[in-house]
Scaffold this active site. Structure first.
Site, short mmCIF file in Angstrom:
data_model
loop_
_atom_site.label_atom_id
_atom_site.label_comp_id
_atom_site.label_asym_id
_atom_site.label_seq_id
_atom_site.Cartn_x
_atom_site.Cartn_y
_atom_site.Cartn_z
N TYR A 1 -8.06 -5.32 -2.09
CA TYR A 1 -8.40 -4.19 -2.98
C TYR A 1 -9.52 -4.52 -3.97
O TYR A 1 -9.93 -3.65 -4.75
CB TYR A 1 -7.15 -3.67 -3.69
CG TYR A 1 -6.26 -2.81 -2.82
CD1 TYR A 1 -6.59 -2.51 -1.50
CD2 TYR A 1 -5.05 -2.27 -3.31
CE1 TYR A 1 -5.76 -1.73 -0.70
CE2 TYR A 1 -4.23 -1.47 -2.52
CZ TYR A 1 -4.59 -1.21 -1.22
OH TYR A 1 -3.77 -0.42 -0.45
N VAL B 1 -0.59 -10.71 1.01
CA VAL B 1 0.76 -11.06 0.56
C VAL B 1 1.79 -10.11 1.20
O VAL B 1 2.91 -10.52 1.52
CB VAL B 1 0.83 -11.10 -0.99
CG1 VAL B 1 0.65 -9.76 -1.61
CG2 VAL B 1 2.11 -11.76 -1.44
N ASP B 2 1.42 -8.87 1.40
CA ASP B 2 2.29 -7.87 2.04
C ASP B 2 2.66 -8.33 3.45
O ASP B 2 3.85 -8.33 3.84
CB ASP B 2 1.52 -6.54 2.08
CG ASP B 2 2.39 -5.34 2.39
OD1 ASP B 2 3.62 -5.47 2.39
OD2 ASP B 2 1.82 -4.26 2.62
N ASN C 1 0.87 -1.19 0.00
CA ASN C 1 0.00 0.00 0.00
C ASN C 1 0.90 1.23 0.00
O ASN C 1 2.11 1.12 0.14
CB ASN C 1 -0.98 -0.01 1.18
CG ASN C 1 -0.27 -0.06 2.51
OD1 ASN C 1 0.53 0.82 2.82
ND2 ASN C 1 -0.52 -1.10 3.29
N1 AR6 Z 1 1.69 -15.55 -1.90
C1 AR6 Z 1 1.09 -15.21 -3.06
N2 AR6 Z 1 -0.10 -14.58 -3.13
C2 AR6 Z 1 -0.71 -14.29 -1.96
C3 AR6 Z 1 -0.14 -14.60 -0.69
C4 AR6 Z 1 1.11 -15.26 -0.70
N3 AR6 Z 1 1.74 -15.59 0.43
N4 AR6 Z 1 -1.01 -14.17 0.27
C5 AR6 Z 1 -2.08 -13.64 -0.37
N5 AR6 Z 1 -1.91 -13.72 -1.70
P1 AR6 Z 1 -3.76 -8.86 -1.19
P2 AR6 Z 1 -4.22 -6.36 -2.69
C6 AR6 Z 1 -2.79 -13.27 -2.81
O1 AR6 Z 1 -4.97 -8.64 -0.35
O2 AR6 Z 1 -5.57 -6.81 -3.09
C7 AR6 Z 1 -2.48 -5.53 2.08
O3 AR6 Z 1 -2.98 -5.35 3.37
C8 AR6 Z 1 -4.25 -13.08 -2.52
O4 AR6 Z 1 -4.93 -14.33 -2.57
O5 AR6 Z 1 -2.53 -9.36 -0.55
O6 AR6 Z 1 -3.32 -5.74 -3.72
C9 AR6 Z 1 -1.59 -4.38 1.63
O7 AR6 Z 1 -0.87 -3.82 2.71
C10 AR6 Z 1 -4.65 -12.19 -3.70
O8 AR6 Z 1 -4.95 -12.97 -4.85
O9 AR6 Z 1 -3.33 -7.48 -1.97
C11 AR6 Z 1 -2.56 -3.41 1.05
O10 AR6 Z 1 -3.12 -2.58 2.04
C12 AR6 Z 1 -3.39 -11.37 -3.98
O11 AR6 Z 1 -2.34 -12.01 -3.24
C13 AR6 Z 1 -3.63 -4.29 0.46
O12 AR6 Z 1 -3.57 -5.53 1.17
C14 AR6 Z 1 -3.48 -9.93 -3.58
O13 AR6 Z 1 -4.20 -9.82 -2.36
C15 AR6 Z 1 -3.36 -4.58 -0.99
O14 AR6 Z 1 -4.44 -5.31 -1.51
#
Ligand code: AR6
Length: 183
Positions: free
Chosen positions: A125, A33-34, A24
Site C-alpha cells: 500500500y 503479512v496477510d 484488504n
Molecule cells: N510479519 C511481519 N510483517 C510482515 C510480514 C510478516 N510475516 N510480511 C510482511 N510484513 P503488506 P500493506 C511487513 O504489503 O502495505 C496484502 O496483499 C512488510 O514488510 O503486507 O498494508 C493485503 O491483502 C510491511 O512492512 O501490507 C492487502 O491487499 C508490512 O508488513 C495489501 O497487501 C505491511 O506490508 C495490504 O498492504
C-alpha cells in the site's frame, strides 16, 4: 507497567493474545503479512473471514474485525485495513490512525493483555514508512495512557528499515509511564 516492545521479525511467530493483520477490504487474503498469516494459520481463519463477509460484506478501510488464529501461536487475529497511499491528500493519515485505533479498541473490549502490530500500509500500500511509524507510535502511546486491559504492545518490523525508524522514534519519545523494550 504498560510496555511497548520493539521486535524485528515475523509476526506469525508471536505468542500474544492477538496479532493484527494488514488485510484488504475483501478479507480474502493476499500477499505480504496477510498472505503469511493465512498460509501459516490455516483454513480456519479464511472460513471465519468468509462468515464476516456474509454478515457485513468485508471490512472498510480503517475498520477492524476479529477471527481466531488457527494454527498460529497467537490466540486471535485482528484484521484491519490500512489505506492505500495516493498523494497524501486522500485522508490517508486519518485512515491509518483509525486502523490502529479500531484494532486497539477491539483488543481492549476483548480484555486482551498483549497485541502485536505489523507496519500497516507500508508494503504493497506504499504509505511512507517514517510517517506511518509516527502515526503508529503516537496512537499506541495515547491508547496505553488510558487502557485498562491491554498492557503490552509489540511493534513487529519485518524489514530493517522499519525497525530502525521505530528504534529512532521510540528512543526520542521515551516517557516515564510507559516502558520501551527492544531498543
Ligand atoms: N510479519 C511481519 N510483517 C510482515 C510480514 C510478516 N510475516 N510480511 C510482511 N510484513 P503488506 P500493506 C511487513 O504489503 O502495505 C496484502 O496483499 C512488510 O514488510 O503486507 O498494508 C493485503 O491483502 C510491511 O512492512 O501490507 C492487502 O491487499 C508490512 O508488513 C495489501 O497487501 C505491511 O506490508 C495490504 O498492504
Amino acid at each position: 507497567m504498560k510496555t511497548i516492545h520493539l521486535i524485528q521479525g515475523d509476526i506469525t511467530t508471536q505468542k500474544v493474545d492477538a496479532i493484527v493483520n494488514a488485510a484488504n477490504t475483501s478479507l480474502l487474503g493476499g500477499g505480504g503479512v496477510d498472505g503469511a498469516i493465512h498460509r501459516k494459520g490455516g483454513a480456519e481463519i479464511l472460513e471465519q473471514c468468509q462468515e464476516i463477509r456474509a454478515k457485513q460484506g468485508g471490512c472498510s478501510v480503517g475498520e477492524a474485525v476479529m477471527t481466531t488464529a488457527g494454527q498460529l501461536p497467537a490466540e486471535y487475529v485482528i484484521h484491519t485495513v490500512g489505506p492505500i497511499w495516493q498523494d497524501g491528500q486522500a485522508h490517508e493519515e486519518n485512515l491509518l490512525k483509525n486502523a490502529y485505533q479500531n484494532s486497539l479498541k477491539l483488543a481492549e473490549q476483548q480484555h486482551f493483555n498483549s497485541i502485536a502490530f505489523p507496519n500497516i500500509s507500508t508494503g504493497v500500500y506504499r504509505f511512507p514508512k517514517v510517517q506511518a511509524a509516527a502515526i503508529a507510535v503516537e496512537t499506541v502511546r495515547d491508547f496505553l495512557k488510558q487502557s485498562t486491559h491491554t498492557q503490552e504492545i509489540y511493534f513487529v518490523c519485518f524489514d530493517k528499515e522499519n525497525f530502525q525508524i521505530y528504534q529512532h522514534l521510540l528512543e526520542q519519545t521515551q516517557s516515564h509511564d510507559i516502558q520501551v523494550l527492544g531498543l
